[in-house]
Design an enzyme around this catalytic site. Sequence first.
Site, short mmCIF file in Angstrom:
data_model
loop_
_atom_site.label_atom_id
_atom_site.label_comp_id
_atom_site.label_asym_id
_atom_site.label_seq_id
_atom_site.Cartn_x
_atom_site.Cartn_y
_atom_site.Cartn_z
CG HIS A 318 26.72 49.67 17.56
ND1 HIS A 318 27.69 48.97 16.89
CD2 HIS A 318 27.29 50.85 17.91
CE1 HIS A 318 28.80 49.70 16.84
NE2 HIS A 318 28.58 50.85 17.45
NE ARG A 338 31.61 48.80 11.99
CZ ARG A 338 30.57 49.61 12.04
NH1 ARG A 338 30.07 50.13 10.94
NH2 ARG A 338 30.01 49.92 13.20
O1 MEZ Z 1 27.99 57.27 19.37
C1 MEZ Z 1 28.07 56.05 19.48
O2 MEZ Z 1 27.08 55.33 19.62
C2 MEZ Z 1 29.39 55.41 19.39
C3 MEZ Z 1 30.53 56.29 19.10
C4 MEZ Z 1 29.50 54.10 19.54
C5 MEZ Z 1 30.70 53.34 19.18
O3 MEZ Z 1 30.62 52.58 18.22
O4 MEZ Z 1 31.74 53.48 19.81
#
Ligand code: MEZ
Length: 535
Positions: A318, A338
């Site tokens: 992430h 974002r």
């Molecule tokens: O689906 C995901 O991983 C998600 C929505 C994560 C996030 O950034 O909140």
Amino acid sequence: MSYPKEMQAAIKKVAATRKSRMNETYPMLSPEEKQELLNNYHPDYRDDAFRQVQVGANKGESLPHEVVDIIEARSRIEPADFSLTADKEVDVLVIGGGGGGCSAALVAAEKGAEVLQVTKLRLGDANTMMAQGGIQIADKENDSPAIHYLDVMGGGGFVNKPELVKALVMDAPKVGKWLEDLGYMFDKDEEGRMVTRHGGGTSRKRMHSARDYSGAEIMRTLRDEVQNRGIEYIEFLPAVELLLDEQERCQGAILYDLETEEYMVVRARTVILATGGFGRIHVSGFPTTNHYGATADGLVMAYRAGANLLFMDSTQFHPTGAAFPEQIVGLLITEKVRGLGAQLVNNKGEQFVYPLETRDAEASAIIRECEGRNLGITTPTGMTGVWLDSPMIDEIHGPGTLQKELPAMYRQFDRFDIDITKDPMLIFPTLHYQNGGVEIDQRGETAIENLFIAGETSGGLHGKNRLMGNSLLDVLVFGRRAGKAATERAREVSFGDSLSLKHVESFHQQLAAKGVETERVSPMLLPDYSNSNIS
Ligand code: MEZ
């Protein structure tokens, strides 16, 4: 603790460029630029992070060391010494207490199956609970499942299994309605319409949320339902091995009581694995957003039983994990930040990437900024990251928006005296999701007859890069599908043959034949941090 004085000068640069950046749109990457960025900076492309698998269905493939370590390990069970007398018999055994497991258990029970749900920690201790940003559902006038389909395929690099993607996008609107009927509180505007937002790689505003605790709200809804309907569930009882019959069909599992340290043999006509992904194996040494139990137990057991894995060479980092303060390093800072307009900014106060690229590209751009160009910001303890300029949110949408849309995030930083409506957050990529997993079909069934899988344990749906909001959708769609298909199948299965652990015996023999000498035991069940500085 607010930001220390060593970081103040860098924060001032962000504030100084904020006004001019508000009207500046950073260009999106071309496909060629994106590929080059991935090749150079994405951890999936680091050759030294991989080694060849020696044993099992994926023999010969190069996978991350941490994945090979857990799949090429010995079972906790020594088959020759283990008595396979069943302690309990059920129609459908659901292994996992998150969104996938609960959805599967609810549907299976609704369809008349006698269900036992077991979970390693407590019911609801799962990545579903930790999900923040929301769930993708194509239900707006300018959107459709067909457009959602194209986004998912594009995000996944067009290698996704098309029939799984079709199932996901077509079921999404009815799954959304199911959730709402069960009591889920979606964010809505004054006219009662669903509020939707953009995420990385989505061509429409399709992300539905409950503030920034969308997953916790799903878990609350489903857990209440499992409890209220009286479905039998047992906590602190992880599965450690699948049981097959003489025809190599799945017929239950061996469970391990974490409190009494005793084993329990459950014979089941069908089994649904919904044990989640591998965040806690810390691929390439990254910290993780994942819950404590995310040790890929289902993946390990299914592999030992003969299942094929897809896209396990692909890990989702992430883009925005916390990089400061130290106490929350690696925790999720939702993409919704974002989606609401906050930009990523380097130590010169400049943007360096379009904020809503797909996650693989966005994470790579941040790694390039910090490690390739040396334009990151370093904390007093040596972590490096870039700024996520959260004060932009109130500038764009008006005062109070951030606290309304991201109440949990606001509080998380406020505990450390950081006011994210005034100061940006320091971020760096963090291990978030297992893009690949065990191959399944549209009903969630694996190549092992009577073994079904829902959610992150499975592979194929998201190709090589999942888009935001498709994980919550995945657990609900495939949890429900697996619950239905496993119940229908259970009606045809009789407890004829004896239970067998021959697959475990054979796996141990193959390890020995290939010279894989190992003390490692899996499933890991709980991560071991005794010799580690990551958490
Ligand atoms: O689906 C995901 O991983 C998600 C929505 C994560 C996030 O950034 O909140």
